[in-house]
Design a protein around this motif. Structure first.
Motif, mmCIF file in Angstrom:
data_model
loop_
_atom_site.group_PDB
_atom_site.id
_atom_site.type_symbol
_atom_site.label_atom_id
_atom_site.label_comp_id
_atom_site.label_asym_id
_atom_site.label_seq_id
_atom_site.Cartn_x
_atom_site.Cartn_y
_atom_site.Cartn_z
ATOM 1 N N ASN A 49 35.315 66.096 76.817
ATOM 2 C CA ASN A 49 33.880 66.975 75.890
ATOM 3 C C ASN A 49 33.346 68.339 76.522
ATOM 4 O O ASN A 49 33.470 69.579 75.861
ATOM 5 N N THR A 52 36.102 71.033 75.601
ATOM 6 C CA THR A 52 35.858 71.556 74.583
ATOM 7 C C THR A 52 35.037 73.312 74.921
ATOM 8 O O THR A 52 35.072 73.738 74.133
ATOM 9 N N THR A 68 39.361 73.606 69.714
ATOM 10 C CA THR A 68 39.080 71.844 69.491
ATOM 11 C C THR A 68 39.323 71.767 68.042
ATOM 12 O O THR A 68 39.220 70.534 67.846
ATOM 13 N N THR A 95 31.409 56.362 68.614
ATOM 14 C CA THR A 95 31.009 57.814 69.272
ATOM 15 C C THR A 95 31.811 58.818 68.313
ATOM 16 O O THR A 95 32.051 60.144 68.432
ATOM 17 N N TYR A 98 30.328 62.347 68.868
ATOM 18 C CA TYR A 98 30.419 63.079 69.062
ATOM 19 C C TYR A 98 31.608 64.203 69.174
ATOM 20 O O TYR A 98 31.552 65.584 69.500
ATOM 21 N N TYR A 102 31.442 68.052 69.750
ATOM 22 C CA TYR A 102 32.509 69.070 70.101
ATOM 23 C C TYR A 102 33.120 70.177 69.891
ATOM 24 O O TYR A 102 32.629 71.325 70.093
ATOM 25 N N GLN A 139 26.183 68.162 71.846
ATOM 26 C CA GLN A 139 27.186 67.023 71.361
ATOM 27 C C GLN A 139 26.303 65.992 71.702
ATOM 28 O O GLN A 139 26.607 64.306 71.302
#
Length: 194
Positions: A49, A52, A68, A95, A98, A102, A139
């Motif tokens: 994370n 990015t 990214t 996830t 997220y 990113y 994020q």
């Protein structure tokens, strides 16, 4: 004569941009293999994370977003996401939010960072940190939405699931800001294109 020089400069700039984007996409992929499980939702502490965010801080909004995006494209076919998963596998997991964070966070971090004054180091660090904070918040926001969608959590528990990541996130972000500042100090020409 001027036309060929201009087109040659553009070609070199495009080739350089592609190289930067590819290098940062590879860095993001590699850092996906560093993950520490934590929290009740099964979301690990990762370096991917902040990689990015680093892409955005160093490359700017457009190139950070593209780096990214390339990483996410690679993750469709190869298990380069944290925990050795592909994007297809992550899509059904908690996830997934997220990953959108990113992408948007890298763009936002770079957009803000590249507005920092070049001749004021303190202001530059401040803008880099602001860009990083905005990226982390994006994020976490999209991560919470993903938890609500895929882990069937309510808003309160989804927000609470972010809490274990705040202090490690700030520490990781501080390191990324220091790296980005050092890179821009050594290579000020990076900010000539965005």
């Amino acid at each position: 004569m001027t036309t060929s020089r201009t087109s040659g400069a553009r070609g070199t700039s495009a080739a350089t941009d592609i190289a930067y984007i590819a290098v940062f996409a590879a860095l993001i992929c590699v850092l996906g293999f560093v993950a520490i499980p934590v929290g009740s939702a099964g979301v690990p502490i990762v370096l991917q994370n902040v990689a990015t965010i680093l892409a955005g801080l160093v490359l700017g909004g457009r190139r950070g977003f593209l780096a990214t995006g390339l990483f996410l494209l690679i993750s469709v076919a190869f298990p380069v996401l944290a925990g050795g998963r592909t994007l297809i596998q992550a899509f059904s997991g908690p996830t997934i939010g997220y990953l959108l964070g990113y992408l948007l966070g890298a763009g936002a971090a770079g957009y803000i960072a590249y507005r920092a004054p070049r001749n004021n180091k303190l202001a530059m660090v401040g803008m880099f940190f602001l860009g990083g904070i905005v990226a982390v918040l994006l994020q976490y926001f999209f991560g919470a939405l993903g938890l609500m969608w895929r882990a069937d959590m309510g808003l309160g528990p989804a927000i609470a699931a972010q809490l274990p990541f705040i202090l490690p996130g700030i520490a990781k972000l501080a390191v990324m800001v220091a790296i980005a500042f050092a890179v821009h100090s050594a290579f000020p020409q990076l900010r000539n294109t965005r």
